[in-house]
Design a protein around this motif. Sequence first.
Motif, PDB file in Angstrom:
ATOM      1  N   THR A  11     -13.501 -37.160 -22.914  1.00 29.61           N
ATOM      2  CA  THR A  11     -12.371 -37.502 -22.586  1.00 29.61           C
ATOM      3  C   THR A  11     -11.706 -38.695 -22.445  1.00 29.61           C
ATOM      4  O   THR A  11     -10.783 -39.506 -22.996  1.00 29.61           O
ATOM      5  CB  THR A  11     -11.814 -36.605 -21.234  1.00 29.61           C
ATOM      6  OG1 THR A  11     -12.271 -35.377 -21.442  1.00 29.61           O
ATOM      7  CG2 THR A  11     -10.485 -36.679 -20.868  1.00 29.61           C
ATOM      8  N   ALA A  14     -11.491 -40.327 -26.009  1.00 25.84           N
ATOM      9  CA  ALA A  14     -10.424 -40.001 -26.641  1.00 25.84           C
ATOM     10  C   ALA A  14      -9.093 -40.471 -25.939  1.00 25.84           C
ATOM     11  O   ALA A  14      -8.129 -40.915 -26.659  1.00 25.84           O
ATOM     12  CB  ALA A  14     -10.542 -38.623 -26.788  1.00 25.84           C
ATOM     13  N   GLY A  15      -8.902 -40.723 -24.796  1.00 27.47           N
ATOM     14  CA  GLY A  15      -8.146 -41.101 -24.086  1.00 27.47           C
ATOM     15  C   GLY A  15      -7.560 -42.497 -24.374  1.00 27.47           C
ATOM     16  O   GLY A  15      -6.561 -42.996 -24.741  1.00 27.47           O
ATOM     17  N   ALA A  18      -6.358 -42.867 -27.799  1.00 25.64           N
ATOM     18  CA  ALA A  18      -5.012 -42.461 -27.794  1.00 25.64           C
ATOM     19  C   ALA A  18      -4.072 -43.569 -27.267  1.00 25.64           C
ATOM     20  O   ALA A  18      -2.833 -44.025 -28.054  1.00 25.64           O
ATOM     21  CB  ALA A  18      -4.604 -41.246 -26.998  1.00 25.64           C
ATOM     22  N   TYR A  89      -5.120 -37.297 -30.233  1.00 30.45           N
ATOM     23  CA  TYR A  89      -4.776 -36.722 -28.931  1.00 30.45           C
ATOM     24  C   TYR A  89      -5.061 -35.263 -28.950  1.00 30.45           C
ATOM     25  O   TYR A  89      -5.208 -34.857 -27.847  1.00 30.45           O
ATOM     26  CB  TYR A  89      -3.025 -37.010 -28.741  1.00 30.45           C
ATOM     27  CG  TYR A  89      -2.219 -35.898 -29.495  1.00 30.45           C
ATOM     28  CD1 TYR A  89      -2.285 -34.648 -29.296  1.00 30.45           C
ATOM     29  CD2 TYR A  89      -1.337 -36.301 -30.502  1.00 30.45           C
ATOM     30  CE1 TYR A  89      -1.294 -33.815 -29.923  1.00 30.45           C
ATOM     31  CE2 TYR A  89      -0.570 -35.578 -31.202  1.00 30.45           C
ATOM     32  CZ  TYR A  89      -0.381 -34.207 -31.021  1.00 30.45           C
ATOM     33  OH  TYR A  89       0.333 -33.435 -31.510  1.00 30.45           O
ATOM     34  N   PHE A  92      -8.260 -35.462 -27.362  1.00 34.97           N
ATOM     35  CA  PHE A  92      -8.249 -35.558 -25.863  1.00 34.97           C
ATOM     36  C   PHE A  92      -7.980 -34.382 -25.273  1.00 34.97           C
ATOM     37  O   PHE A  92      -8.468 -34.100 -24.119  1.00 34.97           O
ATOM     38  CB  PHE A  92      -7.111 -36.714 -25.766  1.00 34.97           C
ATOM     39  CG  PHE A  92      -6.792 -36.949 -24.323  1.00 34.97           C
ATOM     40  CD1 PHE A  92      -7.579 -37.450 -23.753  1.00 34.97           C
ATOM     41  CD2 PHE A  92      -5.616 -36.569 -24.050  1.00 34.97           C
ATOM     42  CE1 PHE A  92      -7.257 -37.906 -22.184  1.00 34.97           C
ATOM     43  CE2 PHE A  92      -5.171 -36.806 -22.601  1.00 34.97           C
ATOM     44  CZ  PHE A  92      -6.007 -37.540 -21.746  1.00 34.97           C
ATOM     45  N   CYS A  93      -7.183 -33.739 -25.617  1.00 33.74           N
ATOM     46  CA  CYS A  93      -6.642 -32.404 -24.876  1.00 33.74           C
ATOM     47  C   CYS A  93      -7.708 -31.482 -24.869  1.00 33.74           C
ATOM     48  O   CYS A  93      -8.002 -30.848 -23.760  1.00 33.74           O
ATOM     49  CB  CYS A  93      -5.356 -31.789 -25.692  1.00 33.74           C
ATOM     50  SG  CYS A  93      -3.928 -32.656 -25.555  1.00 33.74           S
ATOM     51  N   GLY A  96     -10.376 -32.863 -22.597  1.00 33.00           N
ATOM     52  CA  GLY A  96      -9.772 -32.596 -21.127  1.00 33.00           C
ATOM     53  C   GLY A  96     -10.040 -31.297 -20.669  1.00 33.00           C
ATOM     54  O   GLY A  96     -10.182 -31.020 -19.463  1.00 33.00           O
ATOM     55  N   TRP A 212      -0.929 -37.126 -18.935  1.00 30.65           N
ATOM     56  CA  TRP A 212      -2.027 -37.652 -19.546  1.00 30.65           C
ATOM     57  C   TRP A 212      -2.763 -38.909 -19.044  1.00 30.65           C
ATOM     58  O   TRP A 212      -4.243 -38.853 -19.021  1.00 30.65           O
ATOM     59  CB  TRP A 212      -1.712 -37.888 -21.123  1.00 30.65           C
ATOM     60  CG  TRP A 212      -1.415 -36.462 -21.858  1.00 30.65           C
ATOM     61  CD1 TRP A 212      -1.350 -35.394 -21.213  1.00 30.65           C
ATOM     62  CD2 TRP A 212      -1.219 -36.640 -23.216  1.00 30.65           C
ATOM     63  NE1 TRP A 212      -1.073 -34.466 -22.452  1.00 30.65           N
ATOM     64  CE2 TRP A 212      -0.862 -35.029 -23.569  1.00 30.65           C
ATOM     65  CE3 TRP A 212      -1.125 -37.441 -24.094  1.00 30.65           C
ATOM     66  CZ2 TRP A 212      -0.745 -34.833 -24.655  1.00 30.65           C
ATOM     67  CZ3 TRP A 212      -0.811 -36.919 -25.577  1.00 30.65           C
ATOM     68  CH2 TRP A 212      -0.714 -35.742 -25.624  1.00 30.65           C
ATOM     69  N   LEU A 216      -6.941 -39.045 -17.694  1.00 29.40           N
ATOM     70  CA  LEU A 216      -7.507 -40.214 -18.208  1.00 29.40           C
ATOM     71  C   LEU A 216      -8.247 -40.857 -16.820  1.00 29.40           C
ATOM     72  O   LEU A 216      -9.364 -40.989 -17.088  1.00 29.40           O
ATOM     73  CB  LEU A 216      -6.703 -41.101 -19.067  1.00 29.40           C
ATOM     74  CG  LEU A 216      -7.463 -42.470 -19.541  1.00 29.40           C
ATOM     75  CD1 LEU A 216      -8.557 -41.998 -20.480  1.00 29.40           C
ATOM     76  CD2 LEU A 216      -6.462 -43.203 -20.123  1.00 29.40           C
TER      77      LEU A 216
END
Length: 227
Positions: A11, A14-15, A18, A89, A92-93, A96, A212, A216
Amino acid sequence: MTAVRGWAIATLVAGVAALAMFVAFARLSEMQAAAQCLPAGSVVQFELAENTDQLETIFGAAGSECRALTVPAMDAVNRLDLIAFIPIYTLFCIFGALYIAGGGLRPLSVAAIGAALIAAGGDYLETTTLLKITQHIDAPGQLLKMSTLGAWTKFALLAAHAFFCAGLCFTAEKRRPILGVLLVLPAFGTAAAAYNHLTLANAMNGAFALAWVGLLVFAAISVFKRA
């Protein structure tokens, strides 16, 4: 390494990627050239534009200096969106949701992952259509219906993803009530923008940003407190 820490690392990576994309968007040479013609929020206003009057407000009149600058800028943003931002993203989602769920495929985490994937599909529909609209700004025909369908699918499903993740924050073995509250915000922000996107789209953007960034930060805490 525990499953939770592994998903927290995923996470976080990826965050950060993003967030780096927002820097990349701003540093596009086409965007810098059109900076005086595109105020903050113009990209989202284009995504949600419903008629040619709104398009002219964003791009300027036909034959104007701003029209010549804003079309290449929006195209550059949307091409980068297709190639990099949408998949980043989306990951990321997904990561997460699995992080908050403790690595398990619980009903809420499965729902969140499904919502994120459908949102990505909506975004691809929206963005590919926007690239067509810039070739027909003064007569887009039915393209605006397709772009707004994609855009609202994206925002609604991303808000649903956040809401499902909020549910996990309050029901998973590891409770995260502060993060849960932040993740509820996109639902309200999206509802506000649906009521009037011309004046309230920034409220939606802010709600997603808080949710978001909160996700993060919590992922980063989980990573580094166990390092």
